[in-house]
Design a protein around this motif. Structure first.
Motif, PDB file in Angstrom:
ATOM      1  N   UNK A 179       0.845  -1.185   0.000  1.00 46.29           N
ATOM      2  CA  UNK A 179       0.000   0.000   0.000  1.00 46.29           C
ATOM      3  C   UNK A 179       0.887   1.244   0.000  1.00 46.29           C
ATOM      4  N   UNK A 180       0.555   2.208  -0.837  1.00 46.50           N
ATOM      5  CA  UNK A 180       1.333   3.427  -1.002  1.00 46.50           C
ATOM      6  C   UNK A 180       0.549   4.632  -0.505  1.00 46.50           C
ATOM      7  N   UNK A 181       1.236   5.505   0.222  1.00 45.20           N
ATOM      8  CA  UNK A 181       0.663   6.787   0.623  1.00 45.20           C
ATOM      9  C   UNK A 181       1.722   7.860   0.447  1.00 45.20           C
ATOM     10  N   UNK A 182       1.287   9.052   0.088  1.00 51.12           N
ATOM     11  CA  UNK A 182       2.215  10.177  -0.026  1.00 51.12           C
ATOM     12  C   UNK A 182       2.337  10.850   1.328  1.00 51.12           C
ATOM     13  N   UNK A 183       3.579  10.995   1.810  1.00 51.52           N
ATOM     14  CA  UNK A 183       3.813  11.534   3.154  1.00 51.52           C
ATOM     15  C   UNK A 183       4.299  12.959   3.192  1.00 51.52           C
ATOM     16  N   UNK A 184       4.148  13.710   2.088  1.00 46.65           N
ATOM     17  CA  UNK A 184       4.573  15.104   2.084  1.00 46.65           C
ATOM     18  C   UNK A 184       6.066  15.250   1.860  1.00 46.65           C
ATOM     19  N   UNK A 185       6.640  16.327   2.423  1.00 48.00           N
ATOM     20  CA  UNK A 185       8.057  16.616   2.250  1.00 48.00           C
ATOM     21  C   UNK A 185       8.747  16.769   3.593  1.00 48.00           C
ATOM     22  N   UNK A 186      10.049  16.461   3.610  1.00 47.25           N
ATOM     23  CA  UNK A 186      10.882  16.639   4.802  1.00 47.25           C
ATOM     24  C   UNK A 186      12.194  17.283   4.369  1.00 47.25           C
ATOM     25  N   UNK A 187      12.955  17.801   5.338  1.00 42.33           N
ATOM     26  CA  UNK A 187      14.269  18.352   5.040  1.00 42.33           C
ATOM     27  C   UNK A 187      14.276  19.860   4.974  1.00 42.33           C
TER      28      UNK A 187
END
Length: 272
Positions: A179-187
């Protein structure tokens, strides 16, 4: 978002400090890749073009990011890999703590695995990856039969599950049950990474595991993943690096735990 991919089922496994803690299923292309081989014998270029795995189409930001990862690491060209040899090495600083050698006949669905267990016993096992049964095995050079042979096959299968997934995760993002989910951005600004979250629906040995994969948005290369393992252990972040071209694939060969000396490296690689 649940996705379906190509291949027969490989598996996910997470690493204990000295051994393997199986996690969840990822694909083994062996038997199906062999069945999909061309009946005719075209020229070399035609054959390479025919032995391609089209990138699955999954709508939404998670699917788009997964496709970028899959393609950046050579996923569409995976069916061209007939054999894959590598050594999976666990290190603490410069000290080698564990190593397992694999001679994986991908199209045949068979792996020969050699390792030394925690008791100092040397195993050499050839295992059928579909049945998990060993065709032959030795322990400290002595052939084993009966129940020990059956146990050896399962142990070799679990080693393959763990070690191959650590190497090949980027081309396993579209496997059945993932299962795939988009987790936004980090850094920080200028070093932003997109996050692809992987979880598993009823597959594998520890389907409760979850991964947050940090991806370079420009190249699609994996820079790190944070592992949330089944159970009460705190999450761990592992940095990925050391990219190399390996035949039709492009893979990182170093995994380093953030803030520590613990590391997994891959060497003596051979791709045919």
């Amino acid at each position: 978002m649940r996705v379906k991919g190509w291949g027969v089922v490989l598996s996910v496994c997470l690493l204990g400090w000295m051994g393997c803690e199986p996690a969840s299923d990822a694909p083994s292309p062996g038997a199906q890749a062999a069945e999909e081989m061309l009946v005719e014998e075209p020229g070399e270029r035609d054959q390479e073009e025919a032995l391609m795995a089209p990138t699955p189409e999954v709508e939404g930001p998670a699917g788009e990011l997964a496709a970028k990862v899959y393609e950046a690491h050579g996923g569409p060209r995976w069916p061209q890999v007939k054999e894959l040899g590598f050594r999976f090495v666990v290190k603490a600083g410069e000290e080698e703590r564990f190593a397992a050698t694999h001679d994986w006949k991908v199209w045949d669905g068979e792996d020969r695995v050699q390792w030394t267990d925690n008791e100092g016993q040397a195993w050499d096992v050839t295992v059928d990856l579909a049945s998990r049964e060993a065709s032959e095995a030795t322990l400290d050079g002595t052939p084993v039969e009966g129940e020990p042979l059956k146990a050896a096959g399962e142990a070799a299968y679990q080693r393959w599950v763990n070690d191959a997934y650590w190497l090949l995760m980027p081309i396993k993002v579209f496997d059945p049950g993932v299962s795939l989910e988009y987790g936004g951005e980090v850094g920080e600004e200028g070093q932003r990474r997109q996050v692809l979250e992987l979880s598993f629906e009823g597959v594998g040995l520890t389907p409760g595991d979850r991964y947050e994969v940090q991806v370079d948005p420009q190249t699609g290369e994996v820079r790190a993943w944070t592992m949330h393992l089944q159970g009460d252990r705190p999450p761990s972040t592992v940095l990925w690096g050391g990219y190399e071209e390996l035949g039709p694939l492009r893979l990182p060969l170093e995994r380093t735990w953030e803030g520590g000396e613990r590391q997994i490296v891959f060497d003596t690689l051979r791709v045919q």
